[in-house]
Design an enzyme around this catalytic site. Sequence first.
Site: not given
Ligand code: MRU
Length: 345
Positions: A46, A89, A235, A245-246
Amino acid sequence: MTLKTLEWKNNSVVMIDQTKLPNELVFVEYSDYNDVARAIKTLVVRGAPAIGVSGAFGMALAALQSKATTNEELIEDLEKAKKVLFETRPTAVNLAWGLERIMEVARKGNDVSEIKDSIIQTAKKMADKDVETNMKIGKYGVELFDNNDTVMTHCNAGALATVAYGTALGVIRAIKESGKHVKVLATETRPVMQGSRLTAFELKHDGIDVSLIPDTAVGYAMAKDLVKKVIVGADRILRTGHGFNKIGTYQIALLAKEHGIPFYVAAPLSTFDMKSEPDDVIIEQREASEVTTIGDKKIAPDNIDVLNPAFDMTPPELVTGIITEAGVARPPYEESIQKLFGSSL
Ligand code: MRU
């Protein structure tokens, strides 16, 4: 040794199984692109850049798996694999970017064996480039931080979210490598706990000073002056500077603004989507069980309705700067981001 999240080895893809962290550091190996798609979907791998390169490696496996005898048949097989990988995703733009890069190379090849070979070479180069890019992000990022800064981060934008080194955590590594002392406050990042399971693990593994806080302690930490700067990954970033982002990033950015704390985003140019508007971006909605259980333990009543968005959007007015491999973009973002794309890398 910094963790190497994924690599191409003997015509297969080897990656750390991130669902097993922090309890076990286990590597899995795939030679079927369908398994790579499942690994992306189930968070074995991920993080935006890591799934971009995983998608490219998945396409390399699809090329090897194909029994095509003509270019047209091979392109057809690759298009099928691209669809399966793409549908895993929806939010991180790096996945579509990685898949499309491979298709461009495939369309240019002269014959089946040349196409297969150039796909594998391109995917491997993308993996190497990811590490170089992260180190450049670190080089630009380090200038923005002072000795003894305590830096808050959210989710995991580290080696584990990329091929190695990381984006936001790459900047943290670069700060340490520059001789400055840095302390990290990592949020646990409910519901999937990328902060406690991955960021805390990764930073401890590399000997970087880190403390874990519950997501609910962000306001407390800022109000008590325990945070000097925030840095997160992304993202997807739009040409206007809107960053996806997350889930939880937006509320951290709002609190940072309220407390006058600089809020930085670190991301490669492959995370930018220069075409979409904020409403076009699909926010991945994940399983209710991520919220209603912790491990095997049920923590909510049966049949409860759950909202579980995996990402949120932070508007540009909350972002102090966006650190990329081509330099740091500052507001107004429409101009500064465009300039970064114009610069020679
Ligand atoms: O759901 P995930 O774990 O894939 O989410 C990841 C994030 O939100 C990261 O902050 C983002 O991908 C940046 S990674 C360099």
